[in-house]
Design an enzyme around this catalytic site. Structure first.
Site, PDB file in Angstrom:
ATOM      1  N   GLY A  43       0.812  -1.212   0.000  1.00  0.00           N
ATOM      2  CA  GLY A  43       0.000   0.000   0.000  1.00  0.00           C
ATOM      3  C   GLY A  43       0.839   1.253   0.000  1.00  0.00           C
ATOM      4  O   GLY A  43       2.069   1.211  -0.063  1.00  0.00           O
ATOM      5  N   GLU A  44       0.084   2.314   0.089  1.00  0.00           N
ATOM      6  CA  GLU A  44       0.650   3.648  -0.019  1.00  0.00           C
ATOM      7  C   GLU A  44       0.281   4.364   1.270  1.00  0.00           C
ATOM      8  O   GLU A  44      -0.882   4.724   1.444  1.00  0.00           O
ATOM      9  CB  GLU A  44      -0.022   4.322  -1.221  1.00  0.00           C
ATOM     10  CG  GLU A  44       0.554   5.618  -1.640  1.00  0.00           C
ATOM     11  CD  GLU A  44       1.637   5.410  -2.676  1.00  0.00           C
ATOM     12  OE1 GLU A  44       2.666   6.063  -2.505  1.00  0.00           O
ATOM     13  OE2 GLU A  44       1.455   4.607  -3.595  1.00  0.00           O
ATOM     14  N   GLY A  45       1.222   4.491   2.174  1.00  0.00           N
ATOM     15  CA  GLY A  45       0.914   5.177   3.427  1.00  0.00           C
ATOM     16  C   GLY A  45       1.040   6.678   3.277  1.00  0.00           C
ATOM     17  O   GLY A  45       1.379   7.176   2.209  1.00  0.00           O
ATOM     18  N   THR A  46       0.777   7.366   4.348  1.00  0.00           N
ATOM     19  CA  THR A  46       0.875   8.823   4.343  1.00  0.00           C
ATOM     20  C   THR A  46       2.321   9.256   4.087  1.00  0.00           C
ATOM     21  O   THR A  46       2.561  10.257   3.433  1.00  0.00           O
ATOM     22  CB  THR A  46       0.404   9.376   5.703  1.00  0.00           C
ATOM     23  OG1 THR A  46      -0.812   8.716   6.052  1.00  0.00           O
ATOM     24  CG2 THR A  46       0.164  10.865   5.638  1.00  0.00           C
ATOM     25  N   GLY A  48       4.892   7.160   2.870  1.00  0.00           N
ATOM     26  CA  GLY A  48       5.662   6.389   1.916  1.00  0.00           C
ATOM     27  C   GLY A  48       5.024   5.055   1.588  1.00  0.00           C
ATOM     28  O   GLY A  48       3.987   4.705   2.133  1.00  0.00           O
ATOM     29  N   VAL A  50       4.618   0.932   1.333  1.00  0.00           N
ATOM     30  CA  VAL A  50       4.853  -0.227   2.188  1.00  0.00           C
ATOM     31  C   VAL A  50       4.934  -1.479   1.321  1.00  0.00           C
ATOM     32  O   VAL A  50       4.099  -1.682   0.440  1.00  0.00           O
ATOM     33  CB  VAL A  50       3.708  -0.432   3.216  1.00  0.00           C
ATOM     34  CG1 VAL A  50       4.129  -1.417   4.289  1.00  0.00           C
ATOM     35  CG2 VAL A  50       3.285   0.876   3.834  1.00  0.00           C
ATOM     36  N   LYS A  65       8.521  -0.263   5.259  1.00  0.00           N
ATOM     37  CA  LYS A  65       7.984   1.027   4.851  1.00  0.00           C
ATOM     38  C   LYS A  65       9.115   1.959   4.461  1.00  0.00           C
ATOM     39  O   LYS A  65      10.027   2.200   5.251  1.00  0.00           O
ATOM     40  CB  LYS A  65       7.181   1.620   6.002  1.00  0.00           C
ATOM     41  CG  LYS A  65       6.467   2.876   5.651  1.00  0.00           C
ATOM     42  CD  LYS A  65       5.389   3.135   6.658  1.00  0.00           C
ATOM     43  CE  LYS A  65       4.620   4.367   6.344  1.00  0.00           C
ATOM     44  NZ  LYS A  65       3.344   4.374   7.034  1.00  0.00           N
ATOM     45  N   ASP A 160      -4.412   9.950  12.080  1.00  0.00           N
ATOM     46  CA  ASP A 160      -4.868   9.558  10.745  1.00  0.00           C
ATOM     47  C   ASP A 160      -5.350   8.107  10.713  1.00  0.00           C
ATOM     48  O   ASP A 160      -5.061   7.363   9.787  1.00  0.00           O
ATOM     49  CB  ASP A 160      -3.726   9.781   9.741  1.00  0.00           C
ATOM     50  CG  ASP A 160      -4.209   9.797   8.310  1.00  0.00           C
ATOM     51  OD1 ASP A 160      -5.384  10.145   8.078  1.00  0.00           O
ATOM     52  OD2 ASP A 160      -3.411   9.451   7.417  1.00  0.00           O
TER      53      ASP A 160
END
Ligand code: INR
Length: 338
Positions: A43-46, A48, A50, A65, A160
């Site tokens: 996925g795409e975290g806040t 960067g 992962v 990450k 978040d």
């Protein structure tokens, strides 16, 4: 060259400068990092991307990450590395474990190595065709609050929380909060670094109205929006802009005024000209009483109070009558359907 922040617990230890770091330690960190073989993107975290990673010797899985740093030329401030490093000391069954921190000052990259779970809540809800059982919803809510209560008692808040950073291990029925404490180390951007829009759906109204001294109640708000999503399979307030997000909240809870929320008029982005909506009954929106009973609905109502200080705190929420018939000794140890 790489600087491992492993084992740093006190501020007296130099952790940011390559010069201060023994060459041997760098080599060790570099070698340790290279043992993690990166797999598919999770996925795409806040902060960067992962990736799933597998340890080439032990076969252990981890979530790696890659933090994209804002000011690449300046490197990572020591305070940030210390802040991140302190997160390694947090150990709780409902908080995803930060196992290691790897910092490459030369290409200004920071890698965080986390405990791995097969599902996030978004993926788990989908795999259940958005029909979580009453017991599953209760267990997940309890575990979220348990993780939250523990973090808040350590004065760490998330800021978040959303289904994408709530992780699920269905084999054990365990839930773990991810992405915790990073908001304190880094500033939360409006977009991820690949320009993906950061979701506003779980954001507390005091943040949306430009409040600057928000705190732990913002996380309780997020939980108050995630529970209805577990019940209905639909996000409660799927706003596509800050104003749309606010108005979606106002349509359910009524447009806030000084009676509903003392001090709301002082918030920077509050407008006396906001359209006036009356509060609606939560049960009209959160149906399925067989999945969430009236006690559960009462708990949500206490989490979605406008006045941040009136929102129930995680510790008290754990004592709510909704959880009276939950077996606290076995919660998080009973396998769930996939
Ligand atoms: C999964 C993710 C499984 N596991 C997405 C995911 C889909 C399916 O993001 C994830 C993580 C994991 C994850 O197993 N460990 C972590 C995410 C994050 C930290 S973070 C740790 O910080 O939210 O990006």
């Amino acid at each position: 060259e790489m600087t491992s922040v492993t084992g740093v617990q006190t501020c007296a230890l130099p952790i940011c400068g390559e010069a201060e770091m023994a060459a041997g330690a760098q080599a060790d960190a570099s070698a340790a990092f290279k043992q993690w073989k990166r797999g598919q993107k999770l996925g795409e975290g806040t902060f960067g991307e992962v990736y799933i990673a597998t340890h080439e010797i032990t076969g252990e899985k981890a979530a790696l990450k890659k933090i994209k740093l804002e000011c690449e030329d300046e490197g990572v401030p020591g305070t940030t590395l210390r802040e991140v490093s302190l997160l390694k000391e947090l150990h709780h069954p409902n908080v995803v474990q930060l196992k290691d921190v790897f910092y490459m000052p030369n290409d200004s990259k920071l890698y965080l190595c986390f405990e791995y779970c097969d599902y996030d809540l978004k993926k788990y809800m989908k795999s259940c065709q958005y029909k979580l059982s009453a017991n599953c919803i209760k267990s997940f809510t309890y575990q979220m609050l348990n993780g939250l209560s523990w973090c808040h008692s350590h004065r760490i808040f998330h800021r978040d929380l959303k289904p994408q950073n709530v992780l699920v291990d269905p084999k054990r029925g365990t839930l773990k909060l991810a992405d915790f404490g990073l908001a304190r180390a880094f500033t939360v951007p409006l977009r991820t670094y690949t320009h993906e829009v950061v979701t506003l759906w779980y954001r507390a109204p005091e943040i949306l109205l430009g409040g600057k001294q928000y705190s732990v109640p913002v996380d309780i708000w997020s939980v108050g929006t995630i529970i209805p999503e577990m019940v209905t399979g639909q996000p409660l307030f799927p706003g596509d802009s800050e104003i749309d997000e606010l108005f979606k909240i106002f349509r359910l809870l009524g447009t806030p005024n000084e009676n509903l929320w003392q001090g709301v008029q002082q918030l920077p982005d509050f407008k006396a000209e906001f359209p006036k909506w009356k509060p609606r009954n939560l049960r009209e929106i959160v149906q399925h009483p067989e999945r969430l009973n009236d006690q559960g609905l009462d708990l949500i109502a206490q989490m979605l109070k406008y006045t941040p200080n009136e929102r129930i705190v995680a510790k008290d929420a754990l004592e709510h009558p909704y959880f009276a018939n939950l077996d606290k000794a076995t919660v998080g140890t009973i396998p769930l359907p996939i």
